[in-house]
Enzyme design. Sequence first.
Site, PDB file in Angstrom:
ATOM      1  N   GLU A  48       0.834  -1.207   0.000  1.00 18.89           N
ATOM      2  CA  GLU A  48       0.000   0.000   0.000  1.00 18.89           C
ATOM      3  C   GLU A  48       0.865   1.251   0.000  1.00 18.89           C
ATOM      4  OE1 GLU A  48      -3.271  -2.668   1.572  1.00 18.89           O
ATOM      5  OE2 GLU A  48      -1.230  -2.360   2.264  1.00 18.89           O
ATOM      6  N   THR A  49       0.312   2.278  -0.596  1.00 18.89           N
ATOM      7  CA  THR A  49       0.873   3.627  -0.509  1.00 18.89           C
ATOM      8  C   THR A  49      -0.217   4.543   0.033  1.00 18.89           C
ATOM      9  OG1 THR A  49       2.432   3.290  -2.333  1.00 18.89           O
ATOM     10  CG2 THR A  49       1.842   5.562  -1.800  1.00 18.89           C
TER      11      THR A  49
END
Length: 272
Positions: A48-49
């Site tokens: 995830e970012t």
Amino acid sequence: MNNNIETYIVDSFTDTPFKGNPAGVCVLSQTLLNAQMQLIAKELGLSETAFINQIEEQNIYSIRYFSPVMEIPLCGHATLAASKVLFEIFPEMEKIHFKNIQGLDLIIKRYGEIIEMEFPIYDTVPQNAPEELLKALGIEKISNSEFNKETNILLLEIESSELLKNLSPDFEKLKRSHNSINGVLVTAISQIDTYDFESRYFWPWSGTNEDPVTGATHTFLSKYWSTRLNKKKMNSYQCSERTGFMEVELISDKTLTIKSEAQIVLKGALRI
């Protein structure tokens, strides 16, 4: 002319660099299109970012999470990573409010190196696990199978944390074994004295094959084990290859806290 976005990689749920779960964090000064955030998350290639943008006073931010393939409503390790970044940028800051796409107000506090996050508590309901899914995971016997609707995750309890650590799923078969979940969480009572329970999270449907350490699953995993162990405060260990840890505490019927540490391992400027 290129626009630069202040960007970090942070290892969450660990006190050691290159352990825990790495997340990207982009500190925005302007709003990005969904397609732009999706491309950035794919470029960084992390599970995830987080994209954070100040929306009111200094300590109130919007936060959105993207895996390389889709937007994720709630992500624990990326929230922890974003918190670590803001506490680094603003050393005087002690509390953060993150507003996510579901309208949740995620309250974050700092106690030295320890970061505490307030997350919602979710329930699980019984649901059968397909035989093909169990075969793909390499599981012969389960103790329980339940489902959480908010995260769309199937929970499987097995009898041994040693079996859990040694799971080696066939991810292509796993992906074909179910067509309506975001991921499958496998958990067991811990055989390590300092921990209460362990888990691993597999999600080839919506992210990477395995998430090294997963905060969001503890929104329902904490209540699940609290009921079984008759405890409100517990220590959780994710026995993935990178490993990670957190302390969870149910502080009301609707809220729990997750405490752990994070390590910034990279800082740079993303040019778009």
